[in-house]
Design a protein around this motif. Structure first.
Motif, PDB file in Angstrom:
ATOM      1  N   LEU A   1       0.842  -1.190   0.000  1.00  0.00           N
ATOM      2  CA  LEU A   1       0.000   0.000   0.000  1.00  0.00           C
ATOM      3  C   LEU A   1       0.877   1.241   0.000  1.00  0.00           C
ATOM      4  O   LEU A   1       1.885   1.304   0.710  1.00  0.00           O
ATOM      5  CB  LEU A   1      -0.910   0.007   1.229  1.00  0.00           C
ATOM      6  CG  LEU A   1      -1.924  -1.136   1.321  1.00  0.00           C
ATOM      7  CD1 LEU A   1      -2.590  -1.133   2.683  1.00  0.00           C
ATOM      8  CD2 LEU A   1      -2.956  -1.031   0.218  1.00  0.00           C
ATOM      9  N   THR A   2       0.503   2.227  -0.793  1.00  0.00           N
ATOM     10  CA  THR A   2       1.230   3.487  -0.785  1.00  0.00           C
ATOM     11  C   THR A   2       0.793   4.304   0.426  1.00  0.00           C
ATOM     12  O   THR A   2      -0.148   3.960   1.130  1.00  0.00           O
ATOM     13  CB  THR A   2       0.968   4.277  -2.072  1.00  0.00           C
ATOM     14  OG1 THR A   2      -0.421   4.633  -2.114  1.00  0.00           O
ATOM     15  CG2 THR A   2       1.302   3.444  -3.303  1.00  0.00           C
TER      16      THR A   2
ATOM     17  N   ASP B   1      -6.970   5.369   0.681  1.00  0.00           N
ATOM     18  CA  ASP B   1      -5.977   4.312   0.549  1.00  0.00           C
ATOM     19  C   ASP B   1      -5.641   4.158  -0.927  1.00  0.00           C
ATOM     20  O   ASP B   1      -6.396   4.579  -1.794  1.00  0.00           O
ATOM     21  CB  ASP B   1      -6.493   3.000   1.132  1.00  0.00           C
ATOM     22  CG  ASP B   1      -7.850   2.591   0.557  1.00  0.00           C
ATOM     23  OD1 ASP B   1      -8.499   3.422  -0.094  1.00  0.00           O
ATOM     24  OD2 ASP B   1      -8.265   1.444   0.769  1.00  0.00           O
TER      25      ASP B   1
ATOM     26  N   SER C   1      -3.317   1.574  -3.920  1.00  0.00           N
ATOM     27  CA  SER C   1      -2.441   0.469  -4.291  1.00  0.00           C
ATOM     28  C   SER C   1      -1.621   0.889  -5.503  1.00  0.00           C
ATOM     29  O   SER C   1      -2.011   1.811  -6.223  1.00  0.00           O
ATOM     30  CB  SER C   1      -3.269  -0.774  -4.623  1.00  0.00           C
ATOM     31  OG  SER C   1      -4.024  -0.563  -5.806  1.00  0.00           O
TER      32      SER C   1
ATOM     33  N   ARG D   1      -3.726   0.720  -8.641  1.00  0.00           N
ATOM     34  CA  ARG D   1      -5.055   1.327  -8.502  1.00  0.00           C
ATOM     35  C   ARG D   1      -6.178   0.288  -8.547  1.00  0.00           C
ATOM     36  O   ARG D   1      -7.296   0.580  -8.963  1.00  0.00           O
ATOM     37  CB  ARG D   1      -5.271   2.417  -9.564  1.00  0.00           C
ATOM     38  CG  ARG D   1      -4.322   3.583  -9.421  1.00  0.00           C
ATOM     39  CD  ARG D   1      -4.566   4.662 -10.460  1.00  0.00           C
ATOM     40  NE  ARG D   1      -5.895   5.228 -10.354  1.00  0.00           N
ATOM     41  CZ  ARG D   1      -6.270   6.146  -9.457  1.00  0.00           C
ATOM     42  NH1 ARG D   1      -5.390   6.592  -8.568  1.00  0.00           N
ATOM     43  NH2 ARG D   1      -7.508   6.621  -9.440  1.00  0.00           N
TER      44      ARG D   1
ATOM     45  N   THR E   1      -8.801  -3.672   0.921  1.00  0.00           N
ATOM     46  CA  THR E   1      -8.248  -2.330   1.067  1.00  0.00           C
ATOM     47  C   THR E   1      -7.535  -1.939  -0.229  1.00  0.00           C
ATOM     48  O   THR E   1      -7.469  -2.719  -1.174  1.00  0.00           O
ATOM     49  CB  THR E   1      -7.285  -2.283   2.277  1.00  0.00           C
ATOM     50  OG1 THR E   1      -6.897  -0.942   2.536  1.00  0.00           O
ATOM     51  CG2 THR E   1      -6.056  -3.150   2.046  1.00  0.00           C
ATOM     52  N   GLY E   2      -7.010  -0.708  -0.268  1.00  0.00           N
ATOM     53  CA  GLY E   2      -6.290  -0.254  -1.451  1.00  0.00           C
ATOM     54  C   GLY E   2      -7.199   0.076  -2.627  1.00  0.00           C
ATOM     55  O   GLY E   2      -6.790  -0.062  -3.783  1.00  0.00           O
TER      56      GLY E   2
ATOM     57  N   SER F   1      -8.186   2.835  -3.899  1.00  0.00           N
ATOM     58  CA  SER F   1      -7.644   3.905  -4.756  1.00  0.00           C
ATOM     59  C   SER F   1      -8.729   4.794  -5.369  1.00  0.00           C
ATOM     60  O   SER F   1      -8.664   5.170  -6.533  1.00  0.00           O
ATOM     61  CB  SER F   1      -6.778   3.294  -5.878  1.00  0.00           C
ATOM     62  OG  SER F   1      -5.789   2.444  -5.350  1.00  0.00           O
TER      63      SER F   1
END
Length: 362
Positions: free
Chosen positions: A216-217, A299, A301, A304, A321-322, A324
């Motif tokens: 995750l970014t 959140d 990724s 995306r 999650t992630g 985007s």
């Protein structure tokens, strides 16, 4: 899964969808939210649900499935949602954008997306506000709707509670121990047969506790802008994306709601850039002032696309999650997939592309 206790972490639209679907399936569900329901990424949306995500047929497939669920809300879970069909228009001003669309089109159609290439003249008819930009063609998908994120959050919350889920707000999770099936909060520990992380921008540390390495970014702050009131003669328009700049606009009441990427550290410079692009694409709006409509953390990724997967138990650990920025469009499908992964059901689609993998770590 009757009697099995599941703790869902995160009270945004993703977590609430998961809580509803698991409770409906018979789980003893407790949802934990650090703030109020829908107070994270779910409060920083453009209230748009659509099925076409350019270059991302996996997100598109989730969105197609989710849009079917939103349309069926009056029957299940039995609540009306505002859904006003407006369509989604993507303006192409460079040959490479057209080529990329055409290359992506078979995968989009395979995902069930209704989208096609239209000529510039037709695009200008759909959105008469577009100025004299060098428009070559456009993508158009009729399956885009204006909805209300707060209404969706509320509907899922009420549906989850009706199925027996407990929703606890103001209850931040400090750590998880999936091996022992324990979730730690400032108010004490909770035992669980399964833990689901749907904490959005706060997911990274929690999934690491479970030994899952999601790339995750860093959380991204989203900001949407709005204009002064527009003239009453302003035409209704589709949700419209200018592919070259990422400028996204839609009508909200008598104003235009605007997004364009993320502000970054120099927010004023970003706002000036948005104003410049707005004047370029929509010259009749060049003199309008811009104001902050909403902000919130997202959140993200690397590709995306959401991360949805599980580590079998007991106790089980699952994650969603992630997203985007695609969370509102993907939420119903996310709830269904997490439920099916936990119960070992056929999810109806290939979920391996959503799990963490060496390829997705980039």
């Amino acid at each position: 899964m009757s009697g099995q206790r599941v703790v869902v972490i995160g009270g945004g639209v993703i977590g609430l969808s998961i809580a509803y679907h698991l409770a409906e399936a018979g789980g003893d569900v407790t949802l934990l939210e650090r703030g109020t329901l829908g107070s994270g990424a779910s409060r920083a949306t453009a209230d748009v649900v659509r099925s076409y995500f350019a270059g991302n047929p996996v997100s598109s497939a989730l969105a197609v499935r989710s849009l079917d669920a939103y349309r069926a809300f009056p029957a299940r879970p039995g609540m009306d949602l505002p859904l006003r069909q407006v369509g989604y228009l993507v303006l192409f001003t460079e040959p490479g954008q057209v080529s990329a669309f055409e290359a992506d089109l078979p995968a989009q159609h395979a995902a069930g997306v209704d989208v096609g290439l239209i000529e510039a003249e037709e695009a200008r008819k759909l959105n008469p506000l577009v100025g004299d930009v060098p428009l070559l063609a456009a993508a158009y998908s009729p399956d885009a709707y204006i909805s209300d994120t707060t209404a969706i959050v509320t509907a899922y919350a009420r549906a989850a509670e009706r199925e027996g889920a407990a929703l606890r707000t103001g209850c931040a999770v400090t750590a998880i121990d999936p091996e022992a099936g324990r979730v730690r909060t400032a108010e004490g520990e909770i035992a669980a047969d399964a833990i689901v992380c749907a904490a959005g921008a706060w997911s990274a540390s929690l999934v690491r506790c479970a030994g899952v390495d999601l790339p995750l970014t860093e959380p991204i702050e989203q900001e949407l802008l709005t204009t002064d009131p527009l003239p009453p003669t302003t035409p209704d328009i589709p949700v419209t994306l200018h592919a070259g700049s990422g400028l996204l606009v839609r009508l909200r009441g008598d104003r235009l709601l605007i997004g364009m990427g993320y502000p970054g550290p120099d927010r004023e410079a970003w706002r000036r850039e948005v104003a410049d692009r707005l004047a370029e694409v929509y010259p009749s709006l060049a003199a309008t002032r811009l104001h902050t409509a909403v902000t919130g953390l997202r959140d993200a990724s690397p590709d995306r696309t959401a991360f949805i997967g599980h580590r079998p138990g007991p106790p089980a650990f699952l994650y969603a999650t992630g997203f985007s920025g695609h969370g509102l469009c993907n939420a119903p499908a996310a709830g269904e997939l997490v439920r099916d992964l936990y119960l070992g059901r056929d999810p109806g689609m290939d979920v391996t592309s959503l799990a963490v993998s060496p390829r997705r770590r980039g």
